[in-house]
Design a protein around this motif. Structure first.
Motif, PDB file in Angstrom:
ATOM      1  N   SER A 138      -5.326   9.148   2.104  1.00  0.00           N
ATOM      2  CA  SER A 138      -5.324   7.783   2.650  1.00  0.00           C
ATOM      3  C   SER A 138      -6.545   7.010   2.187  1.00  0.00           C
ATOM      4  O   SER A 138      -6.459   5.815   1.877  1.00  0.00           O
ATOM      5  CB  SER A 138      -5.276   7.836   4.179  1.00  0.00           C
ATOM      6  OG  SER A 138      -4.063   8.381   4.633  1.00  0.00           O
ATOM      7  N   ALA A 139      -7.684   7.679   2.141  1.00  0.00           N
ATOM      8  CA  ALA A 139      -8.915   7.004   1.713  1.00  0.00           C
ATOM      9  C   ALA A 139      -8.814   6.546   0.269  1.00  0.00           C
ATOM     10  O   ALA A 139      -9.229   5.431  -0.086  1.00  0.00           O
ATOM     11  CB  ALA A 139     -10.112   7.929   1.901  1.00  0.00           C
ATOM     12  N   TYR A 141      -5.736   0.340  -3.224  1.00  0.00           N
ATOM     13  CA  TYR A 141      -5.054  -0.863  -2.717  1.00  0.00           C
ATOM     14  C   TYR A 141      -5.993  -2.059  -2.711  1.00  0.00           C
ATOM     15  O   TYR A 141      -5.635  -3.140  -3.190  1.00  0.00           O
ATOM     16  CB  TYR A 141      -4.513  -0.601  -1.320  1.00  0.00           C
ATOM     17  CG  TYR A 141      -3.845  -1.815  -0.696  1.00  0.00           C
ATOM     18  CD1 TYR A 141      -2.609  -2.255  -1.145  1.00  0.00           C
ATOM     19  CD2 TYR A 141      -4.468  -2.526   0.337  1.00  0.00           C
ATOM     20  CE1 TYR A 141      -1.988  -3.366  -0.588  1.00  0.00           C
ATOM     21  CE2 TYR A 141      -3.855  -3.639   0.897  1.00  0.00           C
ATOM     22  CZ  TYR A 141      -2.631  -4.057   0.438  1.00  0.00           C
ATOM     23  OH  TYR A 141      -2.038  -5.163   0.984  1.00  0.00           O
ATOM     24  N   PHE A 142      -7.190  -1.862  -2.185  1.00  0.00           N
ATOM     25  CA  PHE A 142      -8.124  -2.991  -2.099  1.00  0.00           C
ATOM     26  C   PHE A 142      -8.607  -3.429  -3.484  1.00  0.00           C
ATOM     27  O   PHE A 142      -8.864  -4.603  -3.721  1.00  0.00           O
ATOM     28  CB  PHE A 142      -9.307  -2.636  -1.200  1.00  0.00           C
ATOM     29  CG  PHE A 142      -8.932  -2.553   0.252  1.00  0.00           C
ATOM     30  CD1 PHE A 142      -8.394  -3.650   0.908  1.00  0.00           C
ATOM     31  CD2 PHE A 142      -9.077  -1.373   0.955  1.00  0.00           C
ATOM     32  CE1 PHE A 142      -8.023  -3.582   2.246  1.00  0.00           C
ATOM     33  CE2 PHE A 142      -8.710  -1.290   2.294  1.00  0.00           C
ATOM     34  CZ  PHE A 142      -8.181  -2.400   2.931  1.00  0.00           C
ATOM     35  N   ASP A 181      -2.010  -5.595   6.923  1.00  0.00           N
ATOM     36  CA  ASP A 181      -3.077  -4.781   6.342  1.00  0.00           C
ATOM     37  C   ASP A 181      -2.586  -3.970   5.150  1.00  0.00           C
ATOM     38  O   ASP A 181      -3.402  -3.408   4.406  1.00  0.00           O
ATOM     39  CB  ASP A 181      -3.644  -3.822   7.399  1.00  0.00           C
ATOM     40  CG  ASP A 181      -4.395  -4.563   8.491  1.00  0.00           C
ATOM     41  OD1 ASP A 181      -4.825  -5.700   8.233  1.00  0.00           O
ATOM     42  OD2 ASP A 181      -4.550  -3.999   9.592  1.00  0.00           O
ATOM     43  N   THR A 182      -1.277  -3.894   4.958  1.00  0.00           N
ATOM     44  CA  THR A 182      -0.738  -3.037   3.893  1.00  0.00           C
ATOM     45  C   THR A 182       0.176  -3.784   2.937  1.00  0.00           C
ATOM     46  O   THR A 182       0.817  -3.154   2.094  1.00  0.00           O
ATOM     47  CB  THR A 182       0.061  -1.866   4.512  1.00  0.00           C
ATOM     48  OG1 THR A 182       1.175  -2.400   5.249  1.00  0.00           O
ATOM     49  CG2 THR A 182      -0.810  -1.039   5.447  1.00  0.00           C
ATOM     50  N   ASP A 200      -6.422   3.648   0.064  1.00  0.00           N
ATOM     51  CA  ASP A 200      -7.102   2.430   0.528  1.00  0.00           C
ATOM     52  C   ASP A 200      -7.959   1.837  -0.579  1.00  0.00           C
ATOM     53  O   ASP A 200      -7.953   0.622  -0.810  1.00  0.00           O
ATOM     54  CB  ASP A 200      -7.982   2.737   1.744  1.00  0.00           C
ATOM     55  CG  ASP A 200      -7.169   2.927   3.007  1.00  0.00           C
ATOM     56  OD1 ASP A 200      -5.993   2.539   3.009  1.00  0.00           O
ATOM     57  OD2 ASP A 200      -7.712   3.473   3.987  1.00  0.00           O
ATOM     58  N   GLN A 201      -8.696   2.705  -1.259  1.00  0.00           N
ATOM     59  CA  GLN A 201      -9.580   2.229  -2.329  1.00  0.00           C
ATOM     60  C   GLN A 201      -8.769   1.584  -3.452  1.00  0.00           C
ATOM     61  O   GLN A 201      -9.118   0.495  -3.945  1.00  0.00           O
ATOM     62  CB  GLN A 201     -10.408   3.394  -2.858  1.00  0.00           C
ATOM     63  CG  GLN A 201     -11.439   2.980  -3.900  1.00  0.00           C
ATOM     64  CD  GLN A 201     -12.307   4.155  -4.343  1.00  0.00           C
ATOM     65  OE1 GLN A 201     -12.142   5.276  -3.865  1.00  0.00           O
ATOM     66  NE2 GLN A 201     -13.227   3.901  -5.261  1.00  0.00           N
ATOM     67  N   LYS A 221       0.828  -1.206   0.000  1.00  0.00           N
ATOM     68  CA  LYS A 221       0.000   0.000   0.000  1.00  0.00           C
ATOM     69  C   LYS A 221       0.866   1.263   0.000  1.00  0.00           C
ATOM     70  O   LYS A 221       0.527   2.260  -0.662  1.00  0.00           O
ATOM     71  CB  LYS A 221      -0.918   0.005   1.220  1.00  0.00           C
ATOM     72  CG  LYS A 221      -1.837   1.234   1.271  1.00  0.00           C
ATOM     73  CD  LYS A 221      -2.541   1.375   2.592  1.00  0.00           C
ATOM     74  CE  LYS A 221      -3.624   0.338   2.759  1.00  0.00           C
ATOM     75  NZ  LYS A 221      -4.444   0.608   3.974  1.00  0.00           N
TER      76      LYS A 221
END
Length: 631
Positions: free
Chosen positions: A381-382, A388-389, A460-461, A385-386, A232
């Motif tokens: 960050s948001a 990355y997922f 998580d990353t 996150d989007q 991430k």
């Protein structure tokens, strides 16, 4: 009725029961609750009370979770027996508590529940949060209370036995004699040296050692894998948030913060339902309001008149509200008040109130420049996150759909890397030391079928996908590659033997009354004298102290001798000269208290263990066969 107001507003009474919550959730989780309605096979019976398969399944999950990553190394049937044994013990304890007449009052349950941090928002009990949390664990309010009551009863029984121990002065004296015991001794330490210097290790001995110890020279199976890593942190450089988005988010947050007004209130309550009518209570409240207007203290009048005795002890304080906590009539009255102003009598479903506004907190939001950096960081960050997922999902699909890592490299731009060779105990790099990577590398999919591994989320990353590069089976290392290593090992063994032989010869000479001072000097050795050494002496080798305290006390003036090898190969010869027992009178008070507490705790534990054994012996337990050691 009064409890409802306090549950919704009083933040100082809710801080203890988290341990009970964890225990209850672990023991009576969703599967056991649902299983009670759906039915299922009974696996055991304890004095006629059934244990169902869903309950056992939940207990088994808890046992496996406690054992962690190495659970696959244990026999499944053994784990099942352990889980069932725990359930049986719980049943026996619950039955014993009930037969002893133990109960948990509704008030005790209420106090435990409202003090549960999981049920609080800002330190204040939130009934909606409590219901949602219970529901998420498969409980209704009723089933949760029942489970919590059982858990508290079992804890009450365990504490009753665990706290039943006592200790006598005589027991303290006996322990002090051992705990504070000191010993006088002297010792010789014969280290490994160069006694074999110039002595060749026979080639036949080296070869024989190699032939007789093949396990020491067998290289384990190893693999090298190709892998790709999705991280991430590397995505942050791809994301940029413009000022318009930051300002729009600022406006949204500011509007929400300004709208979030908190008020703190106190009240005096006259409860409905007594001899007085509502009209009479309103008249009484109006009279008290006149006294307040005349300058009398609200807290004093709350203690004199309020039926809410808990809040009255705190000057009538009932905590904070955002407009939704108190009954509607009180909320409406608070909106019209200034700080320190008292309302006219207000009627709610609980009775007649005089309400005082004590604090008013209208949130002030900082200027844009003060929070712009933080908002930009949050938006960034948001979006990361989007992304990355999304890529994580894509990576998982590609790992399953393709037969190597090339397509992943082309579509996601992830570099294909190659690991060092590593075995089932892992490698030296950050990737190959990960247990899940090792497990995947030696799985049938990767090792036998030569497929991509499943997506492995290392954190998580960070996630990785593997593909086999090369497999090396277990193999014996050629003799010539380890010849020198074996020679060093054999020389070390010989040095140990010679140190031991010297020490044993010296002890034999001492036992026969010879003077060994010349031999000691020739070996550059000397006696080391120690007096008043205790069991936990920090400035003496722990192995020496342990051996000294295992030696019998000397009789009269004759010392006791012992020889032994240390882990480092040195040989130690000890002469124990005197033993002095400890005295409780010389024990510091804090140490005495700690020793007493430890003895009481141990006796209490033994009493509780005896209770369990008696319950198991007397119980009628039928069903799944258990190993006697499980219970």
């Amino acid at each position: 009725m009064l409890q409802t107001i306090r549950d919704n507003s009083q933040g100082v009474i809710a801080k203890i029961i988290i341990g009970f919550i964890i225990g209850v959730f672990a023991l009576f989780g969703a599967e056991s609750i649902i299983g009670g309605f759906l039915g299922g096979n009974n696996v055991a019976s304890v004095n006629g009370e059934e244990i169902t398969e869903p309950e056992l399944a939940q207990s088994l999950q808890n046992v496996m979770a406690q054992m962690g990553a190495n659970v696959q190394d244990f026999d499944e049937q053994l784990l099942r027996e352990i889980a069932l044994g725990q359930l049986i013990e719980d049943r026996l304890l619950m039955q014993a508590a009930e037969s002893s007449g133990m109960t948990i009052s509704d008030n005790s349950l209420d106090r435990q529940i409202v003090r549960t941090p999981q049920f609080q928002v800002g330190g204040v009990f939130d009934p909606d949060l409590a219901r949602r949390t219970m529901g998420a664990q498969g409980f209704t309010a009723q089933t949760y209370r029942a489970s919590l009551s059982q858990q508290m009863m079992m804890s009450q029984l365990a504490n009753a036995y665990a706290s039943s121990g006592f200790v006598t002065d005589e027991a303290i004296e006996r322990l002090a004699a051992l705990e504070l015991q000191t010993r006088d001794f002297r010792y010789l330490s014969i280290p490994l040296g160069n006694r074999t210097l110039g002595e060749a290790i026979p080639a036949d001995d080296i070869r024989a050692y190699y032939d007789n110890n093949p396990a020491e020279f067998t290289a384990p199976e190893q693999v090298s894998v190709n892998y790709v890593v999705l991280e991430k942190d590397r995505i942050f450089d791809e994301v940029e948030v413009d000022e318009a988005r930051v300002r729009a988010q600022y406006e949204e947050e500011r509007d929400a913060a300004v709208a979030n007004i908190e008020r703190r209130a106190s009240h005096i309550l006259w409860e409905l339902g007594g001899d007085a009518s509502q009209e009479e209570l309103l008249a009484i409240a109006a009279g008290v309001k006149e006294r307040l207007d005349a300058g009398e203290d609200f807290g004093e009048l709350a203690r004199e008149f309020s039926d809410d005795v808990v809040s009255a002890e705190d000057d009538g304080d009932i905590g904070y509200t955002d407009g939704s906590v108190f009954p509607a009539a009180l909320e409406q009255a608070l909106v019209t008040l200034e700080v320190d102003q008292v309302s006219d009598p207000v009627v709610s479903e609980f009775g007649v109130h005089l309400v005082k506004l004590t604090e008013y907190d209208a949130q002030e939001y900082p200027e844009f420049d003060e929070v712009a950096e933080r908002i930009e960081r949050d938006l960034n960050s948001a979006e990361v996150d989007q992304l990355y997922f999304s890529r994580l999902e894509n990576l998982a699909n590609l790992a399953f759909e393709t037969f190597d890592l090339q397509a992943i490299n082309e579509e996601l731009g992830l570099e294909i890397q190659q690991s060092e060779y590593f075995g089932r105990s892992g490698g030296s790099s950050a990737i190959t030391s990960e247990e899940r990577v090792i497990e995947a590398a030696f799985s049938d999919d990767v090792l036998v079928e030569e497929l991509n591994s499943e997506l492995i989320e290392l954190s998580d990353t960070r996630a990785v996908v593997l593909h086999l590069q090369e497999y090396r089976p277990e193999a014996l290392i050629p003799f010539e590659d380890v010849r020198a290593e074996i020679a060093v090992t054999l020389r070390g063994q010989r040095e140990r033997e010679m140190a031991r032989e010297l020490g044993e010869n010296l002890m034999a000479a001492l036992d026969s009354g010879e003077d060994i001072s010349g031999q000691i000097a020739s070996e550059s050795l000397s006696w080391i004298e120690r007096e008043d050494v205790r069991r936990n002496q920090a400035d003496v080798n722990i192995e020496i102290v342990r051996n000294v305290f295992q030696m019998p006390s000397p009789e009269a003036s004759d010392p006791v001798r012992r020889g032994f090898s240390l882990n480092n190969g040195a040989y130690v010869l000890v002469e124990l000269q005197a033993v002095e027992d400890g005295n409780a009178a010389n024990m510091p008070e804090q140490q005495r208290q700690q020793l007493t507490a430890a003895l009481i705790e141990n006796q209490g534990r033994m009493s509780f263990d005896a209770l369990l054994r008696n319950l198991q012996t007397d119980a009628d337990i039928t069903g799944l066969e258990l190993d006697p050691g499980v219970l």
